[in-house]
Design an enzyme around this catalytic site. Structure first.
Site, PDB file in Angstrom:
ATOM      1  NE  ARG A   1      39.690  39.536  32.481  1.00 39.15           N
ATOM      2  CZ  ARG A   1      38.382  39.449  32.614  1.00 39.15           C
ATOM      3  NH1 ARG A   1      37.661  40.523  32.867  1.00 39.15           N
ATOM      4  NH2 ARG A   1      37.788  38.269  32.495  1.00 39.15           N
TER       5      ARG A   1
ATOM      6  CE1 TYR B   1      50.020  34.084  37.637  1.00 35.65           C
ATOM      7  CE2 TYR B   1      48.026  33.558  38.871  1.00 35.65           C
ATOM      8  CZ  TYR B   1      48.639  33.897  37.683  1.00 35.65           C
ATOM      9  OH  TYR B   1      47.889  34.044  36.539  1.00 35.65           O
TER      10      TYR B   1
ATOM     11  CE  LYS C   1      41.446  31.527  34.618  1.00 32.45           C
ATOM     12  NZ  LYS C   1      41.836  31.978  33.320  1.00 32.45           N
TER      13      LYS C   1
ATOM     14  CB  SER D   1      45.791  37.052  38.779  1.00 33.26           C
ATOM     15  OG  SER D   1      44.516  37.361  38.250  1.00 33.26           O
TER      16      SER D   1
ATOM     17  CE  LYS E   1      39.007  32.188  31.550  1.00 36.52           C
ATOM     18  NZ  LYS E   1      39.989  32.532  30.537  1.00 36.52           N
TER      19      LYS E   1
ATOM     20  NE  ARG F   1      38.043  37.830  29.302  1.00 33.46           N
ATOM     21  CZ  ARG F   1      38.585  38.753  28.521  1.00 33.46           C
ATOM     22  NH1 ARG F   1      37.930  39.217  27.482  1.00 33.46           N
ATOM     23  NH2 ARG F   1      39.794  39.224  28.789  1.00 33.46           N
TER      24      ARG F   1
END
Ligand code: PBG
Length: 324
Positions: free
Chosen positions: A202, A310, A245, A271, A192, A214
């Site tokens: 987010r 999605y 990801k 997203s 990730k 992060r």
């Protein structure tokens, strides 16, 4: 001419006959955002066409997924409150726990995958406990294990840790075994990356970090060999499936992971990948359906066995209608 590759491109039927990559409804996973409260079905501004659901309204979405033949969902929760340690993440009456119990009882045939992380539950928005201003790895492991056990107890089938702490798969696997959850699978977010493509998520999960970023725990997008190391460690620690990801900027990573492992490889088309296409189409800059098919097919071609997207419902609809 002896060789004319165009011979195999002369009609749609012959092209589909020799097509190397076919999308399959069985491989699609649809993300679901669960919120507290009642009678909520609200479109997520940053993810057009996706909704926040309260537990009492999620039935409509599940009915649609079942009708389309989608067999798995990935559940995210947005809690009613946050604190320093993210304690609503493992609460018996937490949002994910409630949603899982509801989905299991109304639709036992749906595979429930739950995201295991702290970022939506902590007031600082980081994926672990903060000690002296930094995300502390080892004290976070116990909390992640608690979350995983509580999701398993609620009825989740597959636990998906997305925090990127070191040693979390071993900690969670040991915790599950100790509690007797020997048949719960772990889908690890192994590779990730610290990515700008998570922005719309987010907003949806209200999980942006309150300070810093992060990159102290998620991977540097300059690295690919390191992804193989993460994947190897996770498999050794007891992961049943691994994940790469995001997907679109990481097709090379998906391919390398596929070629170097013997477990199912999941790709998460995140997203930002979805929103870019949606918004470009809205602005009249591209044909949404065409680009969607091209992008999701490329992820499959790169080696993904499973795809979290999605667009899952749109792809399923095209398959059912014989377009794909
Ligand atoms: C939680 C988590 C994130 C996503 C999935 N799980 C956000 C993040 O790491 O900041 C992103 C998914 C998406 O963008 O669609 N750690």
């Amino acid at each position: 001419m002896l060789h004319r590759p165009r011979r195999l491109r002369t009609s749609k039927s012959i092209r589909s006959l020799v097509s190397e990559t076919n999308l399959n409804i069985n491989d699609l996973i649809y993300p679901l955002f669960m919120v507290t409260g009642e009678n909520v079905k609200e479109e997520i501004a940053s993810l057009p066409g996706c909704y926040h659901y309260s537990v009492d309204r999620v039935g409509e979405e599940l009915a649609e997924l079942v009708e389309l033949g989608i067999k798995a969902v990935l559940i995210f929760g947005i809690p009613e409150s946050r604190d320093q340690i993210g304690s609503r993440a493992w609460a018996e009456d937490g949002i994910v726990q409630k949603a899982v119990r509801e989905i299991k009882s109304s639709h036992p045939e749906i595979i429930i995958i739950t995201d295991i992380c702290l970022c939506a539950y902590t007031d600082h928005g980081h994926c672990g406990l903060i000690k002296e201003g930094r995300v502390d790895n080892d004290s976070t492991l116990e909390l992640l294990t608690r979350i995983a056990i509580s999701h398993a107890r609620a009825g989740a089938d597959i636990l998906a840790p997305s925090d990127m702490m070191d040693g979390r798969i071993r900690a969670i696997r040991n915790g599950l075994e100790k509690e007797g959850f020997t048949e719960k699978a772990i889908m690890s977010y192994s590779a990730k990356y610290a990515s700008g493509f998570y922005g719309p998520f987010r907003d949806a999960a209200h999980s942006a970090p309150g300070f810093g970023d992060r990159s102290g725990y998620q991977m540097d997008f300059a690295n690919s060999r390191e992804a193989l190391k993460e994947v190897k460690l996770d498999i050794e620690e007891g992961a049943d499936m691994v994940m790469v990801k995001p997907a679109l900027s990481y097709l090379d990573i998906i391919r390398q992971v596929k070629d170097n492992t013997n477990v199912p490889v999941t790709a998460y088309s995140v997203s930002g990948e979805y929103s870019m296409i949606k918004n470009a189409a809205r602005a009249g800059l591209c044909d949404e359906e065409r680009i969607m098919i091209e992008v999701i097919t490329s992820i499959k071609r790169a080696g993904a066995d499973l795809i979290i997207t999605y667009f899952a419902k749109d792809i399923a609809r095209l398959i059912l209608n014989g377009v794909l």
